[in-house]
Design an enzyme around this catalytic site. Structure first.
Site, PDB file in Angstrom:
ATOM      1  N   LYS A  42     113.108 -21.891  -4.879  1.00 40.58           N
ATOM      2  CA  LYS A  42     113.172 -22.571  -3.597  1.00 40.58           C
ATOM      3  C   LYS A  42     111.825 -23.170  -3.209  1.00 40.58           C
ATOM      4  CE  LYS A  42     116.275 -19.038  -1.693  1.00 40.58           C
ATOM      5  NZ  LYS A  42     116.366 -17.943  -0.676  1.00 40.58           N
ATOM      6  N   GLY A  43     110.769 -22.617  -3.776  1.00 36.05           N
ATOM      7  CA  GLY A  43     109.416 -22.861  -3.277  1.00 36.05           C
ATOM      8  C   GLY A  43     108.982 -24.311  -3.149  1.00 36.05           C
ATOM      9  N   GLU A  98     106.880 -28.368  -8.794  1.00 38.88           N
ATOM     10  CA  GLU A  98     106.819 -26.909  -8.608  1.00 38.88           C
ATOM     11  C   GLU A  98     105.819 -26.581  -7.497  1.00 38.88           C
ATOM     12  OE1 GLU A  98     107.988 -24.158  -8.607  1.00 38.88           O
ATOM     13  OE2 GLU A  98     107.451 -22.865 -10.293  1.00 38.88           O
ATOM     14  N   ASP A  99     106.055 -25.485  -6.799  1.00 41.28           N
ATOM     15  CA  ASP A  99     105.138 -25.092  -5.727  1.00 41.28           C
ATOM     16  C   ASP A  99     103.807 -24.591  -6.280  1.00 41.28           C
ATOM     17  OD1 ASP A  99     106.222 -22.737  -6.771  1.00 41.28           O
ATOM     18  OD2 ASP A  99     106.780 -21.882  -4.839  1.00 41.28           O
ATOM     19  N   ASP A 102     101.394 -20.452 -11.981  1.00 44.03           N
ATOM     20  CA  ASP A 102     100.732 -19.157 -11.956  1.00 44.03           C
ATOM     21  C   ASP A 102     100.541 -18.658 -13.394  1.00 44.03           C
ATOM     22  OD1 ASP A 102      99.825 -16.920 -10.259  1.00 44.03           O
ATOM     23  OD2 ASP A 102     101.576 -15.863 -11.002  1.00 44.03           O
ATOM     24  N   LYS A 130      96.885 -21.844 -10.225  1.00 43.74           N
ATOM     25  CA  LYS A 130      96.004 -20.671 -10.304  1.00 43.74           C
ATOM     26  C   LYS A 130      95.686 -20.427 -11.775  1.00 43.74           C
ATOM     27  CE  LYS A 130      98.353 -17.673  -7.127  1.00 43.74           C
ATOM     28  NZ  LYS A 130      98.760 -16.295  -6.835  1.00 43.74           N
ATOM     29  N   PHE A 151      97.126 -14.380  -3.287  1.00 48.12           N
ATOM     30  CA  PHE A 151      98.526 -14.666  -2.988  1.00 48.12           C
ATOM     31  C   PHE A 151      98.601 -15.557  -1.756  1.00 48.12           C
ATOM     32  CE2 PHE A 151     102.944 -14.120  -1.923  1.00 48.12           C
ATOM     33  CZ  PHE A 151     103.536 -14.144  -3.176  1.00 48.12           C
ATOM     34  N   VAL A 152      99.262 -16.685  -1.897  1.00 50.60           N
ATOM     35  CA  VAL A 152      99.333 -17.637  -0.789  1.00 50.60           C
ATOM     36  C   VAL A 152     100.770 -17.827  -0.327  1.00 50.60           C
ATOM     37  CG1 VAL A 152      97.210 -18.875  -1.361  1.00 50.60           C
ATOM     38  CG2 VAL A 152      99.356 -19.577  -2.421  1.00 50.60           C
ATOM     39  N   ASP A 158     106.589 -18.242  -0.294  1.00 47.41           N
ATOM     40  CA  ASP A 158     107.050 -17.096   0.491  1.00 47.41           C
ATOM     41  C   ASP A 158     106.473 -15.772   0.013  1.00 47.41           C
ATOM     42  OD1 ASP A 158     108.594 -17.105  -1.987  1.00 47.41           O
ATOM     43  OD2 ASP A 158     109.721 -15.472  -1.050  1.00 47.41           O
ATOM     44  N   ARG A 164     107.801 -19.159   4.551  1.00 46.18           N
ATOM     45  CA  ARG A 164     108.000 -20.477   3.915  1.00 46.18           C
ATOM     46  C   ARG A 164     107.810 -21.618   4.901  1.00 46.18           C
ATOM     47  NH1 ARG A 164     110.277 -19.899  -1.229  1.00 46.18           N
ATOM     48  NH2 ARG A 164     111.841 -18.270  -1.433  1.00 46.18           N
TER      49      ARG A 164
HETATM   50  P1  XMP Z   1     104.812 -18.535 -13.091  1.00 46.11           P
HETATM   51  O1  XMP Z   1     105.929 -18.456 -14.058  1.00 46.11           O
HETATM   52  O2  XMP Z   1     103.861 -19.671 -13.342  1.00 46.11           O
HETATM   53  O3  XMP Z   1     105.619 -18.757 -11.785  1.00 46.11           O
HETATM   54  O4  XMP Z   1     104.101 -17.210 -12.927  1.00 46.11           O
HETATM   55  C1  XMP Z   1     105.200 -19.367 -10.681  1.00 46.11           C
HETATM   56  C2  XMP Z   1     106.061 -18.776  -9.611  1.00 46.11           C
HETATM   57  O5  XMP Z   1     105.489 -17.554  -9.149  1.00 46.11           O
HETATM   58  C3  XMP Z   1     105.532 -17.476  -7.757  1.00 46.11           C
HETATM   59  N1  XMP Z   1     104.157 -17.330  -7.234  1.00 46.11           N
HETATM   60  C4  XMP Z   1     103.799 -17.318  -5.954  1.00 46.11           C
HETATM   61  N2  XMP Z   1     104.534 -17.423  -4.837  1.00 46.11           N
HETATM   62  N3  XMP Z   1     102.582 -17.235  -3.534  1.00 46.11           N
HETATM   63  C5  XMP Z   1     103.907 -17.383  -3.632  1.00 46.11           C
HETATM   64  O6  XMP Z   1     104.559 -17.504  -2.604  1.00 46.11           O
HETATM   65  C6  XMP Z   1     101.769 -17.113  -4.602  1.00 46.11           C
HETATM   66  O7  XMP Z   1     100.548 -16.981  -4.458  1.00 46.11           O
HETATM   67  C7  XMP Z   1     102.424 -17.155  -5.881  1.00 46.11           C
HETATM   68  N4  XMP Z   1     101.958 -17.078  -7.148  1.00 46.11           N
HETATM   69  C8  XMP Z   1     103.053 -17.184  -7.938  1.00 46.11           C
HETATM   70  C9  XMP Z   1     106.190 -18.743  -7.277  1.00 46.11           C
HETATM   71  O8  XMP Z   1     107.534 -18.449  -7.019  1.00 46.11           O
HETATM   72  C10 XMP Z   1     106.098 -19.710  -8.427  1.00 46.11           C
HETATM   73  O9  XMP Z   1     107.198 -20.559  -8.497  1.00 46.11           O
HETATM   74 MG    MG Z   2     108.829 -20.753  -7.185  1.00 48.32          MG
END
Ligand code: XMP
Ligand code: MG
Length: 181
Positions: A42-43, A98-99, A102, A130, A151-152, A158, A164
């Protein structure tokens, strides 16, 4: 009980300016192309909504959803597609939105899955990146902001489905036991 404060990392004004810059860059790159923007639920929904409205080129939209199973992610193999595209993509120019990038597991898996369907091109735009957290090597074509390992939330991101709706990107801070709080 844990009490969390939200400290602004990127204000709505800064976000607005950066999204405009990204949109300009993407519009130049996709001039005259058949652009399909794919949002990861959803992000990404708020970022994607702002981004496509700032584009100077036409596009269509579709969405996917993925889940990861197991604790954390050791490889992109732990990520599964739970909602597929409703649009055939062979021969189309795909931009995945993508949001946050990570560990890299989600995007690495998704680009593998969609790449097999032979789109004309496949690029990725991540609002946040990140790099310190990467497990699977992955580089996005367009990045809004590179951030350290914190963590953001907000602007679509979210914590257990909360925050969100915040218009700014915020870092959560535990304010328990800090005097008057
Ligand atoms: P990957 O597979 O790259 O996935 O680890 C990225 C997904 O991890 C979640 N994510 C976060 N969500 N704050 C969030 O709200 C964060 O700081 C964060 N770091 C990772 C997110 O769902 C993203 O799509
Ligand atoms: Mg996501």
């Amino acid at each position: 009980m844990t009490t969390l404060a939200t400290d602004i990392l990127f204000s709505r004004e800064i976000i607005h300016r950066r999204v405009g810059e990204l949109a300009l860059q993407i519009s130049r790159d996709y001039q005259g192309r058949d652009l399909l923007v794919v949002g990861i639920l959803k992000g990404a929904f708020i970022f994607m909504a702002d981004l496509i409205r700032a584009l100077g080129v036409p596009c269509r939209v579709d969405f996917v959803r993925l889940t990861s199973y197991g604790e954390g992610c050791v490889s992109s193999g732990t990520v599964r597609l739970t909602k597929d595209l409703e649009t055939p993509i062979a021969g189309r120019d795909l931009l995945i939105v993508e949001d946050i990038l990570d560990t890299g597991c989600t995007l690495s898996r998704l680009t593998d899955i969609l790449g097999e369907r032979e789109p004309a091109s496949l690029k990725v735009c991540a609002f946040l990146d990140k790099p310190e957290r990467r497990i699977v090597p992955f580089t996005a074509d367009y990045i809004g902001f590179t951030i350290p390992d914190a963590f953001v939330v907000g602007y679509g991101l979210d914590l257990d489905e909360k925050y969100r709706y915040l218009p700014d990107v915020c870092v959560l801070r535990d304010i328990d036991g800090q005097g008057e709080g």
